[in-house]
Every structure is written in C-alpha cells, then in structure tokens.
Enzyme design. Sequence first.
Site, short mmCIF file in Angstrom:
data_model
loop_
_atom_site.label_atom_id
_atom_site.label_comp_id
_atom_site.label_asym_id
_atom_site.label_seq_id
_atom_site.Cartn_x
_atom_site.Cartn_y
_atom_site.Cartn_z
N GLY A 188 0.83 -1.21 0.00
CA GLY A 188 0.00 0.00 0.00
C GLY A 188 0.86 1.25 0.00
N VAL A 192 0.66 4.79 5.29
CA VAL A 192 0.07 3.70 6.07
C VAL A 192 1.15 2.68 6.42
CG1 VAL A 192 -1.69 1.90 6.11
CG2 VAL A 192 -2.16 4.06 4.97
N GLY A 193 2.11 2.50 5.51
CA GLY A 193 3.21 1.58 5.76
C GLY A 193 3.94 1.93 7.04
N GLU A 210 5.56 -3.38 0.79
CA GLU A 210 5.61 -3.09 -0.65
C GLU A 210 4.88 -1.77 -0.84
OE1 GLU A 210 6.79 -5.24 -3.24
OE2 GLU A 210 7.74 -6.39 -1.65
N CYS A 244 1.36 -0.06 -8.96
CA CYS A 244 2.46 0.53 -8.20
C CYS A 244 3.74 0.64 -9.01
CB CYS A 244 2.71 -0.26 -6.91
SG CYS A 244 2.71 -2.04 -7.15
#
Lengths: 492, 501
Positions: A188, A192-193, A210, A244
């Site tokens: 994501g 948020v990671g 990732e 991505c």
Amino acid sequence: MSREQLAVQRARKSFQTGKSKPLQYRIHQLKCLQRFLTERQKDIADAVKKDLYKTQHGTELYETLGLEGEINLAIEKLAEWAAPRPVEKNLLTVLDEVYVQPEPLGVVLIIGAWNYPWAITLQPLVGAIAAGNAAVIKPSEVSSHSSKVMEELLPLYLDKDLYPVVTGGVSETQELLKQRFDHVFYTGSSSVGRAVMEAAARHLTPVTLELGGKSPCYIDKNCDLSVACRRITWGKFVNCGQTCIAPDYILCEPSIQNQVVEEIRKVIKEFYTDDPKTFDDYGRIINQRHFKRVMALMEGSTIAIGGDSDESECYIAPTVLKDVTAESKVMQEEVFGPVLPIITVSGIEEAIQFINEREKPLVVYVFSPDNKLIRRVIAETSSGALLANDCLIHYTISALPFGGVGNSGMGCYHGKHSFDQLSHLRSCLIKKLNMEGANNMRYPPHTASKLGWARFLLLKKVNVGRLRRMAILATLAALAAFVVQVQSSLDI
Amino acid sequence: MSSPPSPSPNRWFKALRRTRLGEPCLKTYPLECVELLKRARAAFQAGRTAKEGFRLAQLEAVVRMLVEHECDFVDALGRDLHKPRFETVVSELILVKNEALHAINNLKKWMQPQHVERNLSTTLDECLVVNEPLGVVLIMGTWCSPVQLCLVPLVGAIAAGNCAMINPPEYTSHTAELLHRLIPSYLDNECFHVIVTGTNDLAQIVGLKFEHVFFIGNREEAGRVAQAAALTLTPVTLVLGGKNPCYVDQQCDITTTAQRIAWARFHNAGQSAVAPDYILCHVDVKERLVQALKCCLMQFYGSDPRESRSFGRMVNLETFNRTRDLLWRSGKVAVGGQVIEAEKYIAPTILTEVVESDPIMQHEVFGPVLPILTVKNVDEAVAFINKQEKPLCVYAYSSNSKVISRLMSETSSGSFCSNDSILQSLMVVLPFGGVGASGMGSYHGRYSFDTFSHRKSCLLRGTRFECVTYLRYPPYEDRNLSLMTWASTLSQKSQGWCQIL
C-alpha cells in the site's frame, strides 16, 4: 474478545498443532488454492469488473495468471526450498553436520491492496502457505466486491482456521495490528506503511512493506520511439494507471517531446480506440476520492492528450501532460492514475540527478539502445528494480526478487523469495560428544600455548579448499614419482 | 619508600597511553551526530565506497588495526570486563579478523551480479540481480562483547559498500574510547564515524534517518529502536537476547557435556547472549551433572575463581546487583554463590531446585549463574521450551540422534546446536540472528553483506521482437491469453525447451 482477536487466536492454535508443518499438507492447500482460482474464475472476474471495470481477460491476464504460475512453482519446488541447506565446513567442523534449516514463522498477517485485489493479496499467501505458516488475510476494503467474494469463497477451499479472511476498514485493521504476529506483509502507501511498521514494532514483529513511489521513465533520444512509446503506454494505462510499478513520469530531451506525445497518441488510439470511455478494456478509477485526487493533480499543467473525465463513472481519459516542472502539482505525489507527465531534461546527466534528488522509487525505467547508458543508470541510481526498454514485466519473472528500497519499501517476494521471506532460516550445528581432545584448547585455565593453538586453528589464513587441492596434487605427484621410479628400476 | 619506576622511554609511553585509556570518553551529542551523518552521506553520494578497491583497503585496515593494537584491546577489555586475554583474542579479535578475511576473499564474488532463470517470453533478455549498497548505516553494539559486536557488522557494511556510524556501548567505556580513538586512524574519516551516546539517546539517533539500523542489545531498548525506525521507514536488524534453554538427556557423556556447558556458561563471567541460560536436565542424571559441573569449575578456575586470571567480572554495578538479586531469590545454591560487591565479582554458581516461577526464570541471566531444572522426559522439555518466547539458541546434549532431531524440529529459535554451545554463532558461514522475541534479520559472512545490501532486480530487454510482445496489448483476446499463459509457464517445467530455442 473482538472478531479479529478470535481469528488470530484460532490461527495460532491451529498453527501450534503442527498441521501446517508437513510438506504434503502445504502442497494440498496450495492445490486447493489453485482449484479456487480455476473454479471461481467467473466470480473473481465479476468482482473485479465491479471494482475496477476490468474485463474478464484483463483479470485473467493481470491477476490470476501470475498467481497460477506462482502456485505451480511453489508446488513443484517446495521440497527443494524446505530442505536443509548445507554450508561450507571448515577444519574444525569437518566431522559435524552444519546446515541452515528453513522453518515456518508462525502466524503471518497479509494486508492486501485494492489495485490488484487478488494478485497482491494472494501472492504473499502462496509464500506463507509454502513456508508452513498460518496466515490472516485482510483484503482491502476499497475493492469491496473482491473483498466480499474472498471472504465468502476462500474458506470453502482453504483451511478456515489456518487461513482466515478478515474484512473491514481502518478500525478493523488497527484492531488486527494490535495483535501479535510473527510477520506482517503490507502492500500500500508509504504513510500507512509507516503506521503498520510502528504497530508491528511494538511486538518486535518483522515486516515486508511493498510501498509506492514515483517511478521515473527516461527515454533516450536515440531509441526506437514507436516501440518505446507503445510499451510505456501499455505499462502506464493498464488498470487505468493504478499500478504501483507503472511508469509515473517521463524524462526526455525537449527535442523529442513532441514526437513522444504523437507516438503515445497513436498508441492510445490503437489500444483503446478513439473513445476509451466506451471501450471495454479501459478501466476506471477505484472510487470518488481517488478520482478527485487524480483530477486535482492535473491543475496547472499543459494537457497534451486527453484530460476529459466523467465523475459519475470515475472515468478519466488516458492523459498526457507536457512541459511539466518539478514544482507542478503532479510531481508532488505518486500519480496512481491515467495521467502521464513529461518533464524535459537536457540529457542523461540531468535525468540521473533528477531521479537521485527524490526518494528511491520501486522501479526505474530506461529506454535506450545504448548498453553503456543503461549500465550507467543501474550504477548511479537506486530503486527496487530497474527495467530497460520495457515496463512492468519484471513482475512476471519469479526468480527476480520483487520489492522496494528506502521509501518504496523493504523486503521482497515472488517465487523462492516469498518462501524465504516468510520462513526463519535457522542455523543448525550438529556435533557429537566425542573428539573432546580438540576442544581442550578453549577451556580455562588459559595458557599461552592454548592461545597459540587457537590462533593457528581458528584464524582464516588457511584456505581449506586450497589445502585439499594441494594435498591431492601432492599425492598425485608422489604417485607419479613412485611410478617413474618403479619403471626405471624395472628397466634396469 | 619504593623507588620510582625507571625512566625508560618504553615505560613512559606505556604509562602515557594508559592514562589516555583511563579517561572516560566524551559523549557525542545528537547535534554532532547530525553533522557526522551529513559528512558520511556526502561521502557515500560521491561514490567513495563504490569501488572494490576501496572496500578491500578498508577491510584490510580493520585487520591491521586489530593486529597492531591487540594489546590495547586486551587491556581495554580487561579493564571493562576483567576479560582474560585468551577470551579477548579468541572470541573478539580472531572472530572479527576471520570475518574480515572471509569478506576480503569473497568480495569479488559477492559483488558480482547474479543472473537468474528466465521464462520463455524473456529468453532473449538479460535478467540479473545487482547488489547495491544502501547508504549510511547505523551499528549499535552491546557491552558483552563490545569489539566483536560492533566490528563484525561493520565488516559487512564495508563489504557491501556503505558508510557507517558505529555506536559502541557506553558501559564498556574503555573499549568505546579505544574504538573512538583508533578507527579514525585506520578507516576513511569521511565514511566511518564512531559516536558514543547513552541509551537515552537511542531513539533520537535512529530518528536522524539511516538506510539501515543494526542493533544488538536487550528487548526493551530494541523496542524503542524499532519504533523510531518505523517512523522513518528504516529497515532494522535486531539481535536480542533470550533465555537459551539447554536440554541434557539421560543418554549422554556427562563429563564432556559438563565441560562444554561450563565453558559456554561461565566464559566472560556469563555475560553472553548465546550462552545456555538454563538447563533442563533429565531427572536421572541431575546429580551426576551437578557433580561433573563442580569438577569442571574446579578444573577451570581453581578452588577460588576470584584468584583465577581466566574468570571475568560483571561490567557494572547495575548488572552485578541484578544478577545477585536473581541468585539470592531463586532455588538453592549447589556450587559457588559468593559475591563481592567491591569487585563486581560473582562466583561461578549453579542453582538447583529452581522452579518456573522463580525470578531467575523470568529474566535473562546475564551473569555466571546457571539454574538447573529437572524434567522427566523429552516431551516435558519440549513443552517447557515452547511455553517461553523464542530464544536466540536452543541447545541439546544427547548421544541419541532421535532426541536431538525432536528437540530441533519441535522448537524454534534463532539457531540450534547439539552437543556443544556457542560455536554455531561463531561460524562465518552460518547466519546468526534471532526470531520472534530474540530478534529479526541475521548476519555473519555473506549474510552480513546481504543485510547491508539492496538486491536490485534488473531486466534488460531490446526493442526488437515486438512481434512477440504484441500478445499482451489491448484489445485483449482469448487467443492471445492462451499463448501468453503457455509462454510464461513453460520455463518451470521444461527448461530444455528454452535452451533449444
């Protein structure tokens, strides 16, 4: 106890029974997953159509094809991957067994993403199953139809306790992250990671992240522009730019900018017809929020192609922006949409400098016939991966580790790398209780002579391999000398 | 009145050096660290560490530093931990030298890009994995083996082409000062810096943003490091302690077992993350084991270990008090038990009649105290081990290979060793690290190099053969899809096909 807590607890209990340890069981679960993909192809395709407006073919090509390949590879190679891996012995361990044994970690949390809801959520699951773990699967709530189908149908094929699917939004994810896992696998955004990694850090849980980034695409003026632009267009507008590893922006010299625009225009027409909106194989933006976000990015830049949109359908036409600058809105965040900015640079020097001034991306793309230039970009930039003269396809090669670096993530997966990432590689030294004489030098009371022996035996001056070869040579030489001597004595 | 020492230059220089060594090292403040980090980053971006020649030169310098200053290291560790010369040389200096020599011998191979298996659709392309340095890394060692725990990761960081900031532990102040003084004389001054900070500044230092943080220490500090690293998305390698169980079976040679366990437990006065923390002894052999251990201790350290030059001391009063507390509040002293606060001395001690709820079983024992618990059989031992957090090492002593297999396959830990201890953590070819509560990531040898590298996948295609690539372009059709499926799956099953093509 919350639903999430229960799911994790059940998964852990189930893992502790040891049922996922035998290879046969793991292969059986992988085969069930395979069956799920073939039998439920229609349900999966319908869900993706509702989420992202993808056709059945598109779904098969971009979601399930890769998954099936991974599952087949895992089934075929599992015995090899899970076997103990022997290591080089030295003089002191020549009589012992020394190896690295892959072991399951325990309960893994897989947080999926919405842009490829099946591929991105289930591919880490293949690795988790192969490595013998239990896995809690949390598909993205943004791709709501896919998430619902996964929740309903996956438990009909896989073990319900070992591989539960937990759906929900932000609060459910936060609740999940409060639990203790043995590994967290997140795909994501970087923001948020960070939160995921922080939550995992509280339990000292390792993570694989990732994330995204702005993947630059440099076009050399000497390359075959028609082929290059075709490949870039394909890479960019697949899934409506919501990939991505899509080329985020183009760097090229001003002299070819117009040509690049024209080539892309031709290819867009070839792929998506004059009216992409009515064309089946052109997707939609996932939701209103992202639609608005991508539209806002176009502000302040010159639109060379496309630019039209329809909010009711979350449709944005394949768009190319020209003469974009580093300060433009579109350069401040990852586009993640069908908008392709072109920035002009004076040459490869400036391009490399531009790339290095920014965070490390997931991929760097280079289009050039010049091998030296490509090697230069490899050496002077850093990114998760580098592709020369094409887009996206490194994703399909399971032998290549797929992952980011710096802001674009940490850890990698695909193929054997998934297995290794979700296993613990445990060092094992199996000795016997004999040959105690050899150990005497290490026991106190310490004396100078013991130290001398230790230095001699331990210090790596001696290359054991070479010693062995020399010993063999010496034996052969002695043998040869002996034979010659015998010969000569016989002659006399 | 005693005569003054002779005025020979040699003695004078030695005295001078000793005074310098005795001075506490100045702390490096966070602001200073920012400056040093800037310099290191600039040096990295200028490409200083990229070339193989540079990396080899730095590695050779590390070896030279250890060879030329062996006495200084022995001296410093003697002052900090009362470490015997033998232990310093063997478990600290030789270990680092081996790592450096191993890296020097293999650097060329490690730096080579690796070519990987392709599939049919990429047969004509070049697929490789390139090992890239990360940037500037932070290495934080801990006090039980300060030299080795700082320098072995440094060897990996140098080999992988990074710049590094090394933070030796503040508790072993003489060693920290020595490293602070020596490293600038041997290693590149722009790329490698030694900073000495307190444990309170850990999170702040990590927050300065490095490309990788390597931390060895205890769980509580590791938590702070991991949280700080998460805020900057910095990958971490954590090597933490744990309670390493050691199972002694009824079928084993008790004398040899006792000797190996005693050596492992009591070297460095028990201050080792890889030593067996507690013993799970089969009830049949407990008495014999205690007797054998008693004999060994007599053999190793004599009747009064305080007099022995082979026995160490606790690093500081805090650890001394903590260990003494655990000792006094748990089980029964079978051997040893003497403590002398003024010297931070705790005698090699063996405790029996220890139960799971005793304080010594709730904390990692970082001292020369060995608790022995009894179990009735292997099942009980396995169940006991699995109830605790995953440790750094699991040890098992038995002449029955089935028992060994069971212990290995039914437990989880960073590493496993049967019929000996610690050795698996000293080998350059085995990955050393923890799992679960004992850490994440691993290092030593090639694994250090990999920890501090980024493996970048590179796929180099040509722009010809567009005819094959057209299969993937829209509009999507059934025929194209089946051809693509066929092409991308062919590699796994029939390698031979690809070769022929």
